[in-house]
Design a protein around this motif. Structure first.
Motif, PDB file in Angstrom:
ATOM      1  N   TYR A 121       2.352  -2.184   1.608  1.00  0.00           N
ATOM      2  CA  TYR A 121       1.182  -2.796   1.783  1.00  0.00           C
ATOM      3  C   TYR A 121       0.372  -3.177   2.824  1.00  0.00           C
ATOM      4  N   ALA A 122       1.798  -4.713   3.376  1.00  0.00           N
ATOM      5  CA  ALA A 122       1.675  -5.447   4.309  1.00  0.00           C
ATOM      6  C   ALA A 122       1.313  -4.802   5.578  1.00  0.00           C
TER       7      ALA A 122
ATOM      8  N   ALA B 199      -9.706  -6.840  -2.919  1.00  0.00           N
ATOM      9  CA  ALA B 199      -8.439  -7.814  -3.364  1.00  0.00           C
ATOM     10  C   ALA B 199      -8.716  -8.029  -4.327  1.00  0.00           C
ATOM     11  N   ARG B 200      -9.196  -7.686  -5.543  1.00  0.00           N
ATOM     12  CA  ARG B 200      -9.092  -7.684  -6.817  1.00  0.00           C
ATOM     13  C   ARG B 200      -8.690  -6.011  -7.370  1.00  0.00           C
ATOM     14  N   VAL B 201      -9.295  -5.743  -7.243  1.00  0.00           N
ATOM     15  CA  VAL B 201      -9.131  -4.164  -7.505  1.00  0.00           C
ATOM     16  C   VAL B 201      -8.098  -3.652  -7.224  1.00  0.00           C
ATOM     17  N   LEU B 202      -6.990  -4.247  -6.313  1.00  0.00           N
ATOM     18  CA  LEU B 202      -5.670  -4.026  -5.562  1.00  0.00           C
ATOM     19  C   LEU B 202      -4.964  -4.966  -6.336  1.00  0.00           C
TER      20      LEU B 202
ATOM     21  N   ALA C  76      13.036  -4.023  -8.575  1.00  0.00           N
ATOM     22  CA  ALA C  76      13.345  -5.127  -7.564  1.00  0.00           C
ATOM     23  C   ALA C  76      12.916  -4.053  -6.311  1.00  0.00           C
ATOM     24  N   ALA C  77      14.414  -2.948  -5.974  1.00  0.00           N
ATOM     25  CA  ALA C  77      13.482  -3.200  -4.283  1.00  0.00           C
ATOM     26  C   ALA C  77      12.519  -2.086  -3.867  1.00  0.00           C
ATOM     27  N   LEU C  78      12.335  -1.430  -5.261  1.00  0.00           N
ATOM     28  CA  LEU C  78      11.307  -0.525  -4.589  1.00  0.00           C
ATOM     29  C   LEU C  78       9.961  -1.539  -4.855  1.00  0.00           C
ATOM     30  N   ALA C  79      10.205  -2.227  -5.439  1.00  0.00           N
ATOM     31  CA  ALA C  79       8.737  -2.724  -5.482  1.00  0.00           C
ATOM     32  C   ALA C  79       8.877  -4.133  -4.463  1.00  0.00           C
ATOM     33  N   ALA C  80       9.592  -4.476  -3.821  1.00  0.00           N
ATOM     34  CA  ALA C  80       9.800  -4.804  -1.920  1.00  0.00           C
ATOM     35  C   ALA C  80       9.291  -3.736  -1.031  1.00  0.00           C
ATOM     36  N   ALA C  81       9.777  -3.052  -1.710  1.00  0.00           N
ATOM     37  CA  ALA C  81       8.874  -1.393  -0.096  1.00  0.00           C
ATOM     38  C   ALA C  81       7.783  -1.292  -0.633  1.00  0.00           C
TER      39      ALA C  81
END
Length: 364
Positions: free
Chosen positions: A88-89, A306-309, A78-83
């Motif tokens: 990305y943001a 957006a679809r690729v991402l 979860a921490a990796l996904a959040a990072a």
């Protein structure tokens, strides 16, 4: 969770003898039945005892073992996904610019450098976090085995509390072991590199390649020898309360005289755990590949960024989940086998079996 005196005795020799009849019986005499209050018989273990004991421990204490592993590895995922989400943001505009860059002009290093450096930092942090998670699972497996060998119940809370209290010493042991393994490897690598460079300067390419290959092969035996020699150190930290340096000395003392046996069983455990984890990961990898294939086969206009991402994010999520479940199973099984090897070596070298028999008899 109490500490049995038999676990804490670190200098060999049981503090008190076993029950009457313990020991080899004479020819024709009836063999005494080996007590088995927990997941293993309380005698020097054979390969089947160790593998069966590891599987029995998972079966009896799966909530404590898999629960701890799921919390630490799930939290790390979860921490990796959040990072990655924050990354990305922060670089969404740059990522879209890279995706829309014409192939003829290519992507410049100046354009990609901030993204590459940030992604490298996230991956480095993920590697360190994975090491901490693995150390926590090592401590949890040894903690559960302290109770499983004697057939005593335990709870998730008790396992978590004991494993957490030994986390820093286990991490220190892993780091110290890695340092001990790394120093001779760096010396050998430096020497081989110097010879390769000298041979290359002399325009002797064949000699440079030969020395490089032989130098690389020379690293493997020393690394494996040191890994096996210190493989029981994390178990010694939890079972005996050893510090990192003392745990490495303890492991070397226990492995002495049985290096090949410890090596073979450890490699077999890694192979079984890795193969099981691989089969667990297959469906998740296939799910991620299917999403990418559906995007590739979709007819019509070129897919939007957006679809690729979104497709890439779905693939990464499926792969991350599969990798997490695979790591939980493979690390847990291999660490249980290592813990039982530690118990086996103490029963063979220090007559721990009578101590455990007496400790098991006191609980009834």
């Amino acid at each position: 969770m109490t500490q049995d005196p038999g676990w804490a005795g670190a200098h060999g020799g049981a503090p008190y003898g076993g029950p009457a009849g313990w020991g080899p019986a004479g020819w024709g005499a009836p063999q005494p039945q080996t007590p088995e209050p927990g997941v293993i018989p309380l005698r020097p273990l054979q390969l089947g005892d160790i593998l069966g004991g590891a599987m029995s421990t998972v079966g009896r204490y799966w909530k404590q073992l898999l629960g701890t592993a799921a919390v630490v590895y799930g939290g790390a995922a979860a921490a990796l996904a959040a990072a990655l989400g924050v990354l990305y943001a922060s670089f969404s505009g740059r990522i879209h610019g890279i995706l829309h860059t014409p192939e003829s002009s290519g992507v410049s290093w100046e354009q990609a450098r901030p993204l590459v450096l940030s992604l490298s930092g996230v991956l480095l942090a993920a590697g360190l976090l994975s090491m901490v998670c693995t150390a926590m699972v090592c401590a949890a497996c040894a903690t559960v085995l302290q109770e499983a060998v004697l057939g005593r119940p335990t709870t998730f809370r008790a396992v978590w509390r004991k494993a957490w209290s030994r986390l820093l010493p286990v991490i220190g042991t892993v780091l110290l072991c890695g340092l001990v393994v790394l120093v001779p490897l760096l010396v050998i690598t430096g020497a081989a590199t110097a010879v390769v460079v000298a041979a290359a300067d002399a325009h002797n390419t064949a000699a440079a390649i030969t020395v490089g290959v032989l130098g690389g092969l020379a690293l493997v035996p020393s690394a494996v020898w040191l890994w096996v020699r210190f493989s029981l150190a994390p178990a010694a930290v939890v079972f005996e309360g050893q510090g990192p340096a003392g745990a490495l000395r303890r492991s070397a003392r226990l492995v002495r005289g049985s290096w090949w046996r410890v090596c073979g069983i450890s490699l077999l455990a890694l192979a079984i755990g890795g193969l099981t984890g691989y089969f667990i990961q297959i469906p998740f990898t296939a799910l991620g590949m299917f999403s990418g294939l559906s995007l590739h086969l979709d007819s019509g206009a070129e897919p939007s960024p957006a679809r690729v991402l979104a497709t890439v994010a779905g693939y990464l999520a499926a792969s991350l989940l599969g990798q997490t479940l695979s790591q939980i199973v493979s690390v847990t099984f291999s660490q249980l086998v290592t813990g039982l090897l530690y118990v086996d070596r103490r029963m063979r070298q220090e007559e721990l079996a009578p101590v455990l028999i007496e400790a098991a008899a006191r609980q009834y």
